[in-house]
Design an enzyme around this catalytic site. Sequence first.
Site, PDB file in Angstrom:
ATOM      1  N   ASN A 119     -10.256  -0.103   0.550  1.00  0.00           N
ATOM      2  CA  ASN A 119      -8.906  -0.033   0.498  1.00  0.00           C
ATOM      3  C   ASN A 119      -8.475  -0.491  -0.993  1.00  0.00           C
ATOM      4  O   ASN A 119      -8.239  -1.700  -1.024  1.00  0.00           O
ATOM      5  CB  ASN A 119      -8.337  -0.807   1.576  1.00  0.00           C
ATOM      6  CG  ASN A 119      -6.665  -0.835   1.535  1.00  0.00           C
ATOM      7  OD1 ASN A 119      -6.028  -0.422   0.771  1.00  0.00           O
ATOM      8  ND2 ASN A 119      -6.283  -1.301   2.698  1.00  0.00           N
ATOM      9  N   HIS A 130      -3.271   7.106   2.954  1.00  0.00           N
ATOM     10  CA  HIS A 130      -3.731   5.926   2.561  1.00  0.00           C
ATOM     11  C   HIS A 130      -5.040   5.535   3.174  1.00  0.00           C
ATOM     12  O   HIS A 130      -5.302   5.652   4.384  1.00  0.00           O
ATOM     13  CB  HIS A 130      -2.645   4.796   2.870  1.00  0.00           C
ATOM     14  CG  HIS A 130      -3.265   3.420   2.503  1.00  0.00           C
ATOM     15  ND1 HIS A 130      -3.761   3.046   1.267  1.00  0.00           N
ATOM     16  CD2 HIS A 130      -3.176   2.108   3.292  1.00  0.00           C
ATOM     17  CE1 HIS A 130      -4.259   1.780   1.332  1.00  0.00           C
ATOM     18  NE2 HIS A 130      -3.984   1.547   2.561  1.00  0.00           N
ATOM     19  N   CYS A 190       0.974  -1.355  -0.050  1.00  0.00           N
ATOM     20  CA  CYS A 190       0.042  -0.009  -0.110  1.00  0.00           C
ATOM     21  C   CYS A 190       0.981   1.182   0.114  1.00  0.00           C
ATOM     22  O   CYS A 190       0.103   2.178  -0.288  1.00  0.00           O
ATOM     23  CB  CYS A 190      -0.878  -0.071   1.316  1.00  0.00           C
ATOM     24  SG  CYS A 190      -2.028  -1.552   1.084  1.00  0.00           S
TER      25      CYS A 190
HETATM   26  N1  COA Z   1     -18.180  -8.952   9.646  1.00  0.00           N
HETATM   27  C1  COA Z   1     -18.672  -9.314  11.059  1.00  0.00           C
HETATM   28  N2  COA Z   1     -17.862  -9.337  12.089  1.00  0.00           N
HETATM   29  C2  COA Z   1     -16.459  -9.452  11.771  1.00  0.00           C
HETATM   30  C3  COA Z   1     -15.853  -9.215  10.586  1.00  0.00           C
HETATM   31  C4  COA Z   1     -16.750  -8.846   9.401  1.00  0.00           C
HETATM   32  N3  COA Z   1     -16.514  -8.592   8.024  1.00  0.00           N
HETATM   33  N4  COA Z   1     -14.660  -9.064  10.536  1.00  0.00           N
HETATM   34  C5  COA Z   1     -14.219  -9.435  11.606  1.00  0.00           C
HETATM   35  N5  COA Z   1     -15.477  -9.732  12.473  1.00  0.00           N
HETATM   36  C6  COA Z   1     -15.408 -10.000  13.997  1.00  0.00           C
HETATM   37  C7  COA Z   1     -14.319 -10.727  14.370  1.00  0.00           C
HETATM   38  O1  COA Z   1     -14.352 -11.881  14.226  1.00  0.00           O
HETATM   39  C8  COA Z   1     -14.293 -10.340  15.887  1.00  0.00           C
HETATM   40  O2  COA Z   1     -15.140 -11.136  16.569  1.00  0.00           O
HETATM   41  P1  COA Z   1     -14.911 -11.477  18.039  1.00  0.00           P
HETATM   42  O3  COA Z   1     -14.852 -10.274  18.885  1.00  0.00           O
HETATM   43  O4  COA Z   1     -16.004 -12.614  18.071  1.00  0.00           O
HETATM   44  O5  COA Z   1     -13.808 -12.189  18.044  1.00  0.00           O
HETATM   45  C9  COA Z   1     -14.844  -8.617  15.745  1.00  0.00           C
HETATM   46  O6  COA Z   1     -15.561  -8.699  14.652  1.00  0.00           O
HETATM   47  C10 COA Z   1     -13.805  -7.750  16.050  1.00  0.00           C
HETATM   48  O7  COA Z   1     -12.868  -7.851  15.014  1.00  0.00           O
HETATM   49  P2  COA Z   1     -11.603  -7.141  14.994  1.00  0.00           P
HETATM   50  O8  COA Z   1     -10.432  -7.797  14.046  1.00  0.00           O
HETATM   51  O9  COA Z   1     -11.000  -6.816  16.347  1.00  0.00           O
HETATM   52  O10 COA Z   1     -11.937  -5.898  14.617  1.00  0.00           O
HETATM   53  P3  COA Z   1     -11.283  -4.314  14.395  1.00  0.00           P
HETATM   54  O11 COA Z   1     -12.210  -3.515  15.169  1.00  0.00           O
HETATM   55  O12 COA Z   1      -9.964  -4.295  14.675  1.00  0.00           O
HETATM   56  O13 COA Z   1     -11.466  -4.186  13.003  1.00  0.00           O
HETATM   57  C11 COA Z   1     -10.169  -4.094  10.788  1.00  0.00           C
HETATM   58  C12 COA Z   1     -10.864  -4.990  11.932  1.00  0.00           C
HETATM   59  C13 COA Z   1      -9.339  -4.894   9.850  1.00  0.00           C
HETATM   60  C14 COA Z   1     -11.193  -3.330  10.103  1.00  0.00           C
HETATM   61  C15 COA Z   1      -9.182  -3.236  11.721  1.00  0.00           C
HETATM   62  O14 COA Z   1      -8.164  -3.775  12.538  1.00  0.00           O
HETATM   63  C16 COA Z   1      -8.112  -2.343  10.589  1.00  0.00           C
HETATM   64  O15 COA Z   1      -8.438  -1.557   9.986  1.00  0.00           O
HETATM   65  N6  COA Z   1      -6.846  -2.570  10.672  1.00  0.00           N
HETATM   66  C17 COA Z   1      -5.975  -1.719  10.062  1.00  0.00           C
HETATM   67  C18 COA Z   1      -5.893  -1.987   8.588  1.00  0.00           C
HETATM   68  C19 COA Z   1      -4.756  -1.342   7.940  1.00  0.00           C
HETATM   69  O16 COA Z   1      -4.522  -0.228   8.272  1.00  0.00           O
HETATM   70  N7  COA Z   1      -4.024  -1.559   6.855  1.00  0.00           N
HETATM   71  C20 COA Z   1      -3.152  -1.016   6.218  1.00  0.00           C
HETATM   72  C21 COA Z   1      -2.493  -1.616   5.093  1.00  0.00           C
HETATM   73  S1  COA Z   1      -3.379  -2.475   3.914  1.00  0.00           S
END
Ligand code: COA
Length: 328
Positions: free
Chosen positions: A283, A253, A113
Amino acid sequence: MSSVVKVSAIASYLPEKVLTNTDLEKILDTSDKWIVQRTGISERRIAVNESVSKMASLVAQKLLKKSGLSGKDINLIIVSSMTPDGTSPTAAAFVKDNISANNAFGFDVNSACTGFVYALSIGEKFARNPDYKNVLVIASEQNSKYLNWTDRTTSVLFGDGAGGVLLQRSSDKNDVESFLGEQMDIKYDKAITNAMLKDSNELPTNKIIPISTLKMDGRKVFEFVVTKVPQNINTLLEKTHTPINSVDKLILHQANKRLLPLIEKEINTVGVYTPCDIQKYGNTSSASIPILLDSVYNGQDADDTVILSGFGGGLSIGSMLLHLKGRF
Ligand code: COA
């Protein structure tokens, strides 16, 4: 007189096919509410009839049209992609062919990215040289082909698209000014990967695999972004003696809408506008910055000091300070 370089045109291309959160609800255990609340994304574009090279070529054609140049005026083409159609011919070679850039050479760059900002920094160094009057820097991504569509933790996040800029030499003082790249130790973690990594050492295995899908430990990457990206931007501001209140826009980004206020807070961006278009495109990895630039500046007269900051796989970060002046 040392030469400086300016961005003289900006363009983007988004595939026509729209995939909404409601569409994803039909194939995954997810919901529109979860995706909007956790990421800010409502829909994304999917390249069904477009390849990475085709999208990059369409952006190049738009850049030529906007700047009144023809293919033969272009001296260098750099394409950033983490999802290339293949390793050879490069996407840059296809772009050269599609726009008849007979006087150009080109190459591809990949730093996930962060790739566009790195490519822009390379392009800027060439464009300082009078032999490279017109340099195209384009990012094009077809993330959809590397996604595991049964994995709700990654597939809802990404989209496809392309964007780019034309770089030219300038007599103005402060155009494309400064750049700061940073790469974490690979042992930092393996938070984003599509290489097959062994447990015992960090080199990819030599197993023959067709294409591995993208995996991401979202929470780890989130923490990395919130701590390291503001540090990188602050260091860039310090090194260039740029007070944050002289910056007009922070072009980040587009990985997650929730990241934006957290980054803003760490760099005290009072009065700095941080635009966001993730709700429409998701993204788009390295293409997200030039797509956002085009969303913000298309058809507008600008006289802005801007920071671009890309971050992602590697784990890597690249931030750049530049001045955008003129009509885009
Ligand atoms: N729909 C519903 N539930 C979902 C899901 C979806 N698409 N994806 C994950 N979940 C669930 C998980 O299983 C988890 O359930 P649990 O609490 O029962 O274990 C819960 O939602 C929370 O998951 P978590 O991974 O902690 O969510 P989050 O708030 O961290 O959001 C991202 C996930 C990926 C959106 C977030 O972490 C993120 O944006 N990370 C940074 C990405 C980034 O900057 N990338 C840069 C380079 S590409």
